[in-house]
Scaffold this motif. Structure first.
Motif, short mmCIF file in Angstrom:
data_model
loop_
_atom_site.label_atom_id
_atom_site.label_comp_id
_atom_site.label_asym_id
_atom_site.label_seq_id
_atom_site.Cartn_x
_atom_site.Cartn_y
_atom_site.Cartn_z
N GLN A 238 48.13 -1.51 23.89
CA GLN A 238 46.95 -0.72 23.55
C GLN A 238 46.40 0.04 24.74
OE1 GLN A 238 44.18 -3.40 21.71
NE2 GLN A 238 45.30 -3.47 19.78
N CYS A 239 46.90 -0.25 25.92
CA CYS A 239 46.36 0.38 27.13
C CYS A 239 47.12 1.63 27.56
CB CYS A 239 46.35 -0.62 28.28
SG CYS A 239 45.27 -2.04 28.01
N PHE A 240 48.36 1.81 27.06
CA PHE A 240 49.20 2.89 27.57
C PHE A 240 49.82 3.69 26.43
CE2 PHE A 240 49.05 -0.40 30.77
CZ PHE A 240 48.73 0.32 31.92
N ASP A 241 50.02 4.98 26.70
CA ASP A 241 50.68 5.86 25.73
C ASP A 241 52.20 5.76 25.88
OD1 ASP A 241 48.73 7.02 24.10
OD2 ASP A 241 48.10 8.39 25.71
N PRO B 291 48.29 8.25 17.29
CA PRO B 291 48.34 9.22 16.18
C PRO B 291 46.94 9.62 15.73
CG PRO B 291 48.77 7.00 15.37
CD PRO B 291 48.63 6.87 16.86
N PRO B 292 46.84 10.72 14.93
CA PRO B 292 47.90 11.60 14.45
C PRO B 292 48.48 12.44 15.59
CG PRO B 292 45.77 12.54 13.91
CD PRO B 292 45.49 11.17 14.49
N ALA B 293 49.52 13.20 15.28
CA ALA B 293 50.17 14.03 16.30
C ALA B 293 49.15 14.93 16.96
CB ALA B 293 51.29 14.86 15.66
N GLU B 294 49.28 15.09 18.29
CA GLU B 294 48.32 15.89 19.05
C GLU B 294 48.22 17.32 18.53
OE1 GLU B 294 50.29 12.81 21.65
OE2 GLU B 294 51.00 14.43 20.35
N THR C 74 42.05 9.23 25.18
CA THR C 74 40.95 8.86 24.28
C THR C 74 40.32 10.05 23.59
OG1 THR C 74 39.40 8.96 26.15
CG2 THR C 74 40.41 6.81 25.66
N GLY C 75 40.81 11.27 23.84
CA GLY C 75 40.22 12.46 23.25
C GLY C 75 40.36 12.50 21.74
N THR C 76 39.40 13.12 21.07
CA THR C 76 39.39 13.21 19.62
C THR C 76 39.28 14.67 19.18
OG1 THR C 76 36.98 13.06 19.48
CG2 THR C 76 38.21 10.99 19.49
N PHE C 77 39.29 14.86 17.87
CA PHE C 77 39.07 16.19 17.30
C PHE C 77 37.76 16.79 17.80
CE2 PHE C 77 36.59 18.21 13.83
CZ PHE C 77 37.29 19.40 13.70
N TRP C 78 36.73 15.94 17.91
CA TRP C 78 35.42 16.44 18.31
C TRP C 78 35.34 16.77 19.79
CZ3 TRP C 78 32.80 18.19 14.51
CH2 TRP C 78 32.91 17.60 13.24
N PRO D 218 57.86 17.06 17.50
CA PRO D 218 56.42 17.23 17.66
C PRO D 218 55.63 15.93 17.75
CG PRO D 218 57.09 17.69 15.39
CD PRO D 218 58.35 17.53 16.18
N VAL D 219 56.27 14.79 17.41
CA VAL D 219 55.59 13.50 17.46
C VAL D 219 56.04 12.65 18.65
CG1 VAL D 219 55.17 11.33 16.23
CG2 VAL D 219 55.24 13.48 14.96
N SER D 220 57.33 12.66 18.93
CA SER D 220 57.85 11.78 19.98
C SER D 220 58.55 12.52 21.12
CB SER D 220 58.84 10.79 19.35
OG SER D 220 59.92 11.48 18.72
N GLY D 221 58.51 13.84 21.13
CA GLY D 221 59.17 14.61 22.19
C GLY D 221 58.50 14.45 23.53
N LYS D 222 59.16 14.93 24.57
CA LYS D 222 58.62 14.84 25.93
C LYS D 222 57.33 15.66 26.03
CE LYS D 222 59.73 16.12 30.70
NZ LYS D 222 58.67 17.16 30.81
#
Length: 476
Positions: free
Chosen positions: A18-21, A263-266, A29-33, A90-94
């Motif tokens: 839970q600590c690392f991407d 998720p969701p994808a950036e 930690t950024g969100t839509f807002w 788009p989800v798991s690429g570099k």
């Protein structure tokens, strides 16, 4: 990004915690807002203040039409750019952490250096433009109060230099914040301030139109006689640059996207944030620009709120200009953080053994719950020197409108259109001479022509200003 984002873990099981991407960096930690706040902070900047002037040059038909066109182009190409944050899947690429890194991953070669040069020169120029705009708003507060205290007898002329230095001191302090993701609160505050002064500008425009009982302006813009035919052409071209500048944020979109959690994808989050942000800013731009033109007609000023200047209620103008200053303090940081990160990363790679560059001292924070502040000597000195340089250049070139036009023209085509289009073509493997390939190339070519016209008009404006200019002695 900052040091806390440059932590890599060799153990794959820890990276999945839970600590690392997925790239081994501390979890974003950024969100839509927060992404929307960053974009609104970047988009609704000093550019909104020159839109009434821009519409005055183009008229009631072309002015709003051009503004709407720029918003559509910016939204479309920004969506293309969000798909380039990850190379391949788009989800798991570099991941590409910066705009320049995305260009390097997808296009490579000399285009990386060209993109980097244009991006960082544009960001550097934006910091100069924001310093100029902030000083003008600070002076507007002082002049407004001076004018009213003297009963209108004192024109209250003053130099812009002290106010630029005050702005520079504030930016030196804020520039010591190490990471982009640590200034989210500053972006939210700046976004609130942008709505505040835009709303006041809109309200004053409506009140003025109601007061005079008519809508000023014409279908074709500023009339001949007020300006010469040649001036009308150059001003119309510069207006394109002003409007382009008002939508300039693509050069930091990837950096903003790198703060978003998944998720969701950036890309999905950023497309939603871009859509909301551009819709909101376009509505504000239309209202502020059109109401400003309706109020002033051919006499619409370079800077809408300092143009309202000495009208009552002057205290409301003071609030609006104070909001502009607070907003620009935050926006300056949003635009400069990519430059800071680039130089600091380059220096650490160039001199990895230098303690001056790499060593950090942890200073405990007096507020409970806050992580210790990481003091780095090189970062402190370099960022201070950068702010001082932008401040001095701003004092040398205090031409708000023309600087805005040049920045818009210089950065719009390559950063907002050309590179996003080229990267998207490469990312999606769009075949050459297909209908979609032709349409994308036509869009890019058309925007190149707009940038050339806008740049020509803005440079002509600077040349005209320089004829009566004395360094460090500009007064308003």
């Amino acid at each position: 990004m900052g040091e806390n984002h440059r932590v890599f873990i060799d153990n794959p099981s820890l990276n999945d915690s839970q600590c690392f991407d997925d790239d081994g960096r501390l979890k974003r930690t950024g969100t839509f807002w927060t992404a929307s706040a960053h974009i609104i902070t970047a988009v609704i900047g000093s550019g909104v203040l020159s839109l009434a002037w821009a519409i005055a040059q183009l008229g009631w038909i072309a002015g709003p039409a051009v503004m709407l066109l720029f918003s559509i182009i910016t939204f479309y190409t920004s969506c293309l750019l969000t798909d380039c944050y990850r190379t391949g899947d788009p989800v798991s690429g570099k991941r590409n952490y910066t705009y320049t890194q995305a260009v390097g991953s997808l296009l490579g070669g000399y285009k990386v250096k060209v993109c980097g040069f244009i991006q960082y020169v544009n960001l550097f120029g934006v910091s100069i433009g924001y310093t100029i705009a902030a000083s003008i708003s600070m002076m507007a507060i002082k002049r407004s109060n001076c004018f009213h205290n003297s009963g209108g007898k004192n024109p209250c002329h003053m130099s812009s230099s002290p106010y630029m230095m005050m702005f520079g001191v504030a930016e030196i302090l804020l520039s010591q914040i190490p990471d982009f993701d640590q200034i989210w609160w500053l972006s939210i505050l700046a976004a609130v301030m942008s709505f505040t002064y835009s709303g006041i500008g809109l309200a004053l425009g409506i009140a003025k139109v109601i007061g005079i009982g008519t809508i000023r302006g014409s279908l074709t813009g500023i009339s001949l006689g007020t300006v010469t035919p040649a001036q009308k052409i150059w001003r119309s071209f510069r207006a394109l640059g002003d409007i382009a500048f008002a939508y300039s944020f693509s050069m930091i979109l990837i950096e903003i996207q790198d703060t978003v959690k998944s998720p969701p994808a950036e890309a999905k989050t950023m497309k939603k944030a871009t859509k909301l942000s551009i819709a909101i800013t376009t509505a504000f731009y239309m209202l502020c620009g059109c109401m400003g033109y309706a109020s002033f007609g051919d006499l619409a000023p370079d800077n809408l709120l300092t143009g309202f200047g000495f009208y009552n209620p002057f205290w409301l103008l003071d609030i609006a200009n104070a909001a502009i200053v607070i907003h620009l303090v935050g926006a300056y940081q949003v635009f400069c953080q990519p430059i800071f990160t680039f130089v600091e990363k380059w220096a650490s790679q160039r001199w990895p053994e230098s303690k001056t560059i790499t060593k950090e001292l942890k200073i405990p924070m007096p507020i409970r719950g806050y992580r210790p502040y990481k003091l780095n000597l090189f970062r402190s000195v370099w960022r201070t020197a950068f702010v001082m340089l932008t401040t001095v250049i701003s004092m040398l070139l205090p031409f708000f409108g023309d600087v805005v036009g040049i920045l818009g023209a210089f950065g719009f085509w390559p950063l907002t259109v050309y590179f996003p289009v080229e990267m998207y073509i490469e990312q999606k493997k769009i075949s050459k001479w297909s209908s979609r390939w032709i349409c994308l190339k036509m869009l890019s070519t058309s925007c190149l022509m707009i940038s050339i016209l806008a740049g020509t008009g803005s440079i002509a404006g600077v040349i005209h200003d320089l004829k009566v200019y004395k360094p460090f002695k500009t007064t308003y």
